[in-house]
Design an enzyme around this catalytic site. Structure first.
Site, mmCIF file in Angstrom:
data_model
loop_
_atom_site.group_PDB
_atom_site.id
_atom_site.type_symbol
_atom_site.label_atom_id
_atom_site.label_comp_id
_atom_site.label_asym_id
_atom_site.label_seq_id
_atom_site.Cartn_x
_atom_site.Cartn_y
_atom_site.Cartn_z
ATOM 1 N N ASP A 1 -1.122 -8.260 0.628
ATOM 2 C CA ASP A 1 0.144 -8.284 -0.125
ATOM 3 C C ASP A 1 0.578 -9.713 -0.419
ATOM 4 O OD1 ASP A 1 0.431 -5.483 -0.172
ATOM 5 O OD2 ASP A 1 1.420 -5.466 1.776
ATOM 6 N N GLY B 1 0.824 -1.191 0.000
ATOM 7 C CA GLY B 1 0.000 0.000 0.000
ATOM 8 C C GLY B 1 0.862 1.246 0.000
ATOM 9 N N SER B 2 0.326 2.345 -0.537
ATOM 10 C CA SER B 2 1.043 3.618 -0.474
ATOM 11 C C SER B 2 0.851 4.241 0.901
ATOM 12 C CB SER B 2 0.537 4.554 -1.569
ATOM 13 O OG SER B 2 0.897 4.051 -2.838
ATOM 14 N N GLY B 3 1.561 5.331 1.122
ATOM 15 C CA GLY B 3 1.468 6.012 2.413
ATOM 16 C C GLY B 3 2.647 5.731 3.321
ATOM 17 N N HIS B 4 3.582 4.905 2.822
ATOM 18 C CA HIS B 4 4.766 4.562 3.616
ATOM 19 C C HIS B 4 6.035 5.184 3.028
ATOM 20 C CE1 HIS B 4 2.157 1.794 5.616
ATOM 21 N NE2 HIS B 4 1.973 1.066 4.527
ATOM 22 N N HIS C 1 -0.183 0.974 9.829
ATOM 23 C CA HIS C 1 -1.466 1.400 9.268
ATOM 24 C C HIS C 1 -2.411 1.791 10.392
ATOM 25 C CE1 HIS C 1 0.268 -1.854 6.792
ATOM 26 N NE2 HIS C 1 0.054 -1.009 5.823
#
Lengths: 332, 332
Positions: free
Chosen positions: A110, A54-57, A219
């Site tokens: 994932d 996921g993005s945001g990392h 998250h």
């Protein structure tokens, strides 16, 4: 929600466009997929290494694409796994014929999507291996995880496996050293504040003005416990002690340290945390070979940090020390 | 106040201890002063370059100590200038006999204290020059400034002057190229949220849930105006247009770009900003030679960013492209 964005639905594609615009000497986009790869991918004869999630990392994972680390990375929606076609596209784009290692953080989505992508690639004669990173000692199972979560220790897996691949090692050898790195790395985090996923528009959890959460996931998944605010030294000692006891790391061991900011924590505070990490380790006779302090695996604008230790043997130490040249991880 | 600190009064000394613990291969502390210098300072025959100012802007400035950038940096209390004895101690520690350039951001306290330190050093036959950086186009005078403020463009002055000094140039030559860099660099910032100075314990200004401030300084000094939240594209276009018009930067010019996070802004958002910066510049026929995106000159945990452009001629371009190896700025 105070964010420097345009449309919440567009953050990932616009971010990737901004990354390629910033770093054309490192990165290119793969067709219509949310995947970035080395500008010179596939590198002839070299094992390709991809990661993603996921993005945001950010800077994980695309910020680690370059010489001595990753060949490619897929960016899912914020905190949401990339679908199999993206992992597949990345694998295809970086395969030179020597095969592809996927470095995947241990989250159910994932795992499932990368496995499906691996099968798709193998059906086209791309040899694929996967290493599942599960370095977070906080909890055994979690919101989106069976077993331990993969967090900032993943960056050490990228670095070590990337160096091995750059030396011309085989897919089996690169995979083995990535597994060894995962077996020797442990992390744990804590959060002072939540973050806001753009399409949700509100905080992903709440913490009182006087509260922090120990063992928080990247998250916002629950950690071990919610406690009153405490000093940096006490919080750091708690995280470090739990990490050390887990492997365990012992007197005489040599380690690499990563003090990772989750997004909104000033570098000043990360260095204050590192001061205590180094004290705790010194008191135990654990030698620090190398220390990294900064933002490597973030959670948007969450305030907090994680501490990671990697136990080094001669091979891991040599590979960690190799040069790397990527947008977010450079080392001479 | 949610911070990973111990005592508010100890944040600077503990941060410096944590930096030296993290980066002993780059940094050492100068006696009892809040100054860090290159571990191998003074470097024989080389002009020394120091910088400094209030703390809270990390990695500026000590994070830029190393080959090809700074020789030393002083850390004042948070958002408060180092006293003259610290600047003096840093100058003495980095002088090899070739003289010392002080790169100072244009704030009254820093000017006064660095000037006094320069006089003290000169009284001991250390040749000292100063370059005052004033890249912020937002306002002409400000809370702590006569004339324009010095903000993120300072990092380009460090980089260019550092490269010149590394080539063995004289103090006059290094000073001249630092002046030229300052003459060709322009920046402007904006903030979504304030930050909290630890000893104050409360936010240094307030912004409504729906407000942002355009032209905000790096200590929370007022900017041009307070407006409703807008899209990243609109905010970025506004900053970039004002910067471009100021020098002015023109079609055919070649520039370096720095999109700088103020502390709490996710890298995702900085890349979204960079996407628009590159579009605005492309539309004007201004060529981007190199882009840096990340946290270089922060304001603790303030959310927001600044955009910086540096117009390059052949000399500035060559010096910008030279390698640098520091904790927070590495370039091959």
């Amino acid at each position: 929600m105070k964010k420097l964005i345009n449309k919440p639905e567009a953050v990932v594609t616009e971010m990737l466009a901004g990354m390629v615009a910033a770093h054309p000497e490192y990165l290119r986009k793969v067709d219509e997929y949310n995947c970035l790869v080395r500008v010179d991918a596939p590198v002839a004869g070299k094992v390709g290494i991809i990661s993603g999630g996921g993005s945001g990392h950010e800077p994980a994972h695309a910020g680690f694409i370059g010489k001595g680390m990753l060949d490619g990375a897929c960016a899912g929606n914020v905190f949401s796994s990339p679908t199999p076609d993206h992992f597949y596209a990345a694998a295809k784009a970086v395969d030179s014929g020597a095969g592809v290692l996927m470095v995947i953080k241990n989250y159910s989505g994932d795992l499932m999507n990368s496995e499906m992508a691996a099968e798709m690639a193998e059906a086209e004669d791309v040899k694929v291996t996967r290493v599942i990173v599960n370095d977070d000692v906080a909890v055994e199972n979690s919101t989106w995880t069976t077993g331990r979560r993969g967090i900032a220790g993943t960056v050490f897996v990228h670095k070590v496996a990337g160096a091995k691949a750059a030396q011309g090692a085989s897919l089996e050898e690169v995979t083995a050293v990535a597994e060894k790195t995962n077996a020797n790395v442990r992390s744990m985090g804590m959060a002072l504040t939540p973050c806001i996923v753009p399409v949700a528009g509100k905080a992903n959890f709440s913490l009182g003005d006087n509260e922090m959460e120990i063992g928080m996931g990247i998250h916002g998944e629950p950690g071990i416990n919610r406690t009153c605010l405490d000093t940096a030294d006490n919080v750091t000692a708690l995280l470090t002690e739990k990490i050390v006891a887990d492997l365990p790391y012992q007197a005489g061991d040599e380690v690499a340290v990563l003090v990772n900011g989750l997004g909104a924590t000033p570098l000043m505070e990360l260095y204050i945390v590192n001061r205590k990490v180094s004290e705790v380790l010194a008191a135990k006779g654990i030698k620090v070979h190398k220390t990294y302090v900064g933002e490597y695996m973030t959670s948007l604008e969450m305030a907090g940090c994680s501490v990671t230790l990697l136990k080094l043997d001669a091979e891991l130490k040599e590979l960690l020390d190799e040069p790397a040249d990527t947008p977010a991880f450079k080392q001479f």
